[in-house]
Design a protein around this motif. Structure first.
Motif, mmCIF file in Angstrom:
data_model
loop_
_atom_site.group_PDB
_atom_site.id
_atom_site.type_symbol
_atom_site.label_atom_id
_atom_site.label_comp_id
_atom_site.label_asym_id
_atom_site.label_seq_id
_atom_site.Cartn_x
_atom_site.Cartn_y
_atom_site.Cartn_z
ATOM 1 N N THR A 1 -2.998 0.631 -2.226
ATOM 2 C CA THR A 1 -3.618 1.939 -2.030
ATOM 3 C C THR A 1 -5.139 1.875 -2.036
ATOM 4 O OG1 THR A 1 -3.501 2.418 -4.412
ATOM 5 C CG2 THR A 1 -1.658 3.174 -3.024
ATOM 6 N N HIS A 2 -5.730 0.890 -2.741
ATOM 7 C CA HIS A 2 -7.183 0.744 -2.743
ATOM 8 C C HIS A 2 -7.547 -0.597 -3.358
ATOM 9 C CE1 HIS A 2 -6.283 2.569 -6.660
ATOM 10 N NE2 HIS A 2 -7.443 2.129 -7.114
ATOM 11 N N GLU A 3 -8.843 -0.879 -3.407
ATOM 12 C CA GLU A 3 -9.321 -2.232 -3.642
ATOM 13 C C GLU A 3 -9.450 -2.651 -5.100
ATOM 14 O OE1 GLU A 3 -12.742 0.413 -4.133
ATOM 15 O OE2 GLU A 3 -11.134 0.334 -2.645
ATOM 16 N N SER B 1 -9.575 -3.136 0.822
ATOM 17 C CA SER B 1 -8.559 -3.897 0.091
ATOM 18 C C SER B 1 -8.328 -5.255 0.751
ATOM 19 C CB SER B 1 -7.251 -3.106 0.049
ATOM 20 O OG SER B 1 -7.406 -1.892 -0.658
ATOM 21 N N ALA C 1 -13.023 4.659 -5.991
ATOM 22 C CA ALA C 1 -12.690 3.625 -5.014
ATOM 23 C C ALA C 1 -13.552 3.786 -3.768
ATOM 24 C CB ALA C 1 -11.207 3.708 -4.654
ATOM 25 N N HIS D 1 -12.463 2.842 -0.524
ATOM 26 C CA HIS D 1 -11.607 3.336 0.572
ATOM 27 C C HIS D 1 -10.165 3.450 0.094
ATOM 28 C CE1 HIS D 1 -10.234 3.085 5.074
ATOM 29 N NE2 HIS D 1 -9.871 4.206 4.477
ATOM 30 N N PRO D 2 -9.861 4.542 -0.585
ATOM 31 C CA PRO D 2 -8.483 4.752 -1.036
ATOM 32 C C PRO D 2 -7.641 5.439 0.036
ATOM 33 C CG PRO D 2 -9.868 6.505 -1.861
ATOM 34 C CD PRO D 2 -10.777 5.596 -1.069
ATOM 35 N N SER E 1 -5.378 8.805 -6.893
ATOM 36 C CA SER E 1 -6.032 10.035 -6.435
ATOM 37 C C SER E 1 -6.011 11.138 -7.484
ATOM 38 C CB SER E 1 -5.356 10.547 -5.165
ATOM 39 O OG SER E 1 -6.015 11.689 -4.673
#
Length: 277
Positions: free
Chosen positions: A78-80, A107, A154, A156-157, A175
């Motif tokens: 979902t994200h990094e 990610s 984050a 880029h989620p 989120s």
């Protein structure tokens, strides 16, 4: 990463299961294994690391060794952040199963450039599938919609709306309530919504080591509002079990959601538990 506290029973449970609809196993933190009635298996944000003590300290068992996972069609991130993209947790799954690693650009940058999975593990670059908001990906019996979320911590989620003939699951990553959620409720009839939840705590600063007030996840009112905006049938709170100083009591959410139109059901799961659509 440490050895599994539970041996290989959890990967075996996933591999041996024959669900009538869709089964979900909570891996702790924000991880899930999801298996459909035709045998397709998705792993979302699996993490078996111990954090970075004393700043982030894992509070739950390490439930499996990634080397024991031999059934997977895709691993989704979902994200990094490290508890969502982590080579020791995820690359062995790709190497064992030829699954794809489905993730947004930042990610993938962790996997390719920072951790160099293709050098450190038996993973080919062809396994990396870059996605972004608005994409739709067919993975076996599942249709995965990549959607906008709101995680200001984050870079880029994304979230994943996972459709199956039996029903729909939404994994929101870390989120907090998002302006996009009411639109998702209009587009999708979400049966199970997975939302991160935790307390505010004092966590050592990355640079100075001094404790600072930290809030990484939705509190009780935020997660209740998000569940209502998404018009969830069932709410599954996650991440409350993971980090020392940020753990929370998910049973307290009963009082926060009881007067709202949604969710219709609160599912409190512990690491290793199975849910079914």
């Amino acid at each position: 990463m440490t050895d599994s506290d539970w041996g290989d029973w959890l990967p075996r449970a996933v591999a041996d299961a024959d669900p009538d609809t869709v089964a979900l196993w909570y891996l702790g933190c924000n991880g899930f294994a999801i298996k459909g009635s035709e045998g397709t298996v998705l792993w979302i944000d699996p993490y078996v690391g111990t954090g970075d003590p004393p700043r982030t300290v894992r509070m739950i068992p390490v439930p499996f060794d990634p080397a024991d996972v031999d059934v997977a069609d895709a691993v989704l991130a979902t994200h990094e952040h490290t508890d969502h993209v982590h080579g020791p947790s995820q690359a062995p799954i790709l190497a064992n199963t030829d699954a794809d690693f489905v993730a947004p650009d930042d990610s993938l940058a962790v996997a390719r450039e920072e951790e160099r999975w293709t050098d450190e593990y038996a993973v080919d670059d062809e396994a990396f599938l870059e996605i972004t908001e608005g994409d739709e990906v067919a993975i076996g019996e599942f249709t995965v919609h990549v959607v906008e979320t709101h995680d200001p911590d984050a870079t880029h989620p994304v979230g994943y709306v996972i459709e199956h003939p039996s029903g729909t699951v939404f994994h929101a990553g870390d989120s907090k309530p998002s302006a996009s959620f009411s639109g998702l409720a209009e587009r999708f009839d979400i049966d199970i919504g997975i939302l991160a939840f935790g307390s505010v705590g004092m966590i050592p600063d990355k640079e100075t080591g001094e404790p600072v007030e930290t809030k990484w996840y939705s509190d009780e009112n935020e997660i209740a509002a998000a569940a209502a905006n998404l018009a969830l049938d069932r709410l599954v709170p996650t991440h409350w079990d993971m980090w020392k100083g940020l753990t929370a009591d998910p049973t307290a959410l009963h009082e926060h959601v009881r007067s709202r139109s949604h969710p219709n059901q609160l599912d409190v799961v512990e690491i290793g538990d199975r849910l079914d659509l």
